[in-house]
Design a protein around this motif. Sequence first.
Motif, short mmCIF file in Angstrom:
data_model
loop_
_atom_site.label_atom_id
_atom_site.label_comp_id
_atom_site.label_asym_id
_atom_site.label_seq_id
_atom_site.Cartn_x
_atom_site.Cartn_y
_atom_site.Cartn_z
N GLU A 231 0.86 -1.19 0.00
CA GLU A 231 0.00 0.00 0.00
C GLU A 231 0.90 1.23 0.00
O GLU A 231 1.68 1.44 0.93
N ILE A 232 0.79 2.02 -1.06
CA ILE A 232 1.60 3.23 -1.19
C ILE A 232 0.72 4.43 -0.86
O ILE A 232 -0.26 4.71 -1.58
N ASN A 233 1.04 5.12 0.21
CA ASN A 233 0.19 6.21 0.72
C ASN A 233 0.54 7.50 -0.02
O ASN A 233 1.37 8.28 0.44
N LEU A 234 -0.13 7.74 -1.14
CA LEU A 234 0.22 8.88 -1.99
C LEU A 234 -0.26 10.20 -1.42
O LEU A 234 0.44 11.21 -1.49
N GLU A 235 -1.47 10.22 -0.88
CA GLU A 235 -2.01 11.44 -0.27
C GLU A 235 -2.71 11.06 1.03
O GLU A 235 -3.59 10.20 1.03
N CYS A 236 -2.31 11.70 2.13
CA CYS A 236 -2.86 11.36 3.45
C CYS A 236 -3.26 12.62 4.22
O CYS A 236 -2.64 12.95 5.25
#
Length: 271
Positions: A247-252
Amino acid sequence: MFTIGDFARHGRVSVRMLRHYDATGLLRPAHVDPATGYRYYTAAQLARLNRVIALKDLGFTLRQVQLILDEKVTTEELRAMLRLRRAELEAAMTAAAARLAQVEARLRSIESEGQMPSSDVVLKSLPSVRVAELTGVAPDFDAIGPVVQPLYDELFRRLEAAGIAPSGPGVTCYEDAPDGGILIHAGVEVSAPLGEDDGLRIVDLPPVEQAATVMHRGSMDAVLPTVQTLGRWIDANGYRSIGYPREINLECPDDHDEWVTELQEPVTVRG
């Protein structure tokens, strides 16, 4: 003095409840008119009423409440008990909200059955990436959320203390835990030497020759439909999964409903 009606209004309770407290000896009127039987209370009795209601809300029976009050529980002791109960209620509300999100995600998956995904899924290779990570174990998928967030909180705290700035997005990986459950790797891209210090590891994640990838928009509590979209695409296009997705957290942003996360699932051609 207050009539029973006035006292009930000031205490935000019912007259019927006050009569019951009188009958059980929990809160007697300050005065009862011998001719009319009317009950009268003083303002000072509001303090005892407040304690009765508070202890009831803590889950004590009326008998237990009476025993506690007769033992002269101090204001500080009562405050501590209420704080504990508040924490328990907040935890229960958080767990219930997470469960509701999972039920809604399962419902969306059911509603989307029979709909074959197409352009949302992209097949690509993944380069090696260096991450700083902490690990934890969740007993099952439903319990991943409560484990992941504290791991990331601690991870960023440690990186700040070590003077290491993230150089890219968060990367969450999973594998089967040796003793059962799911081993969670909560990481973030960094530019720092490899090493390990008190559980904080800086490692290179290996490259992946082929991964089926898809974007998930929204809270990770609602990721199930996206995961199953990915699974249906893999099966329909002649591939098989060879590991948990990253899971790549691009925008948080603070609003979890605005999160953007890329799922990257390693695959190979089905033989």
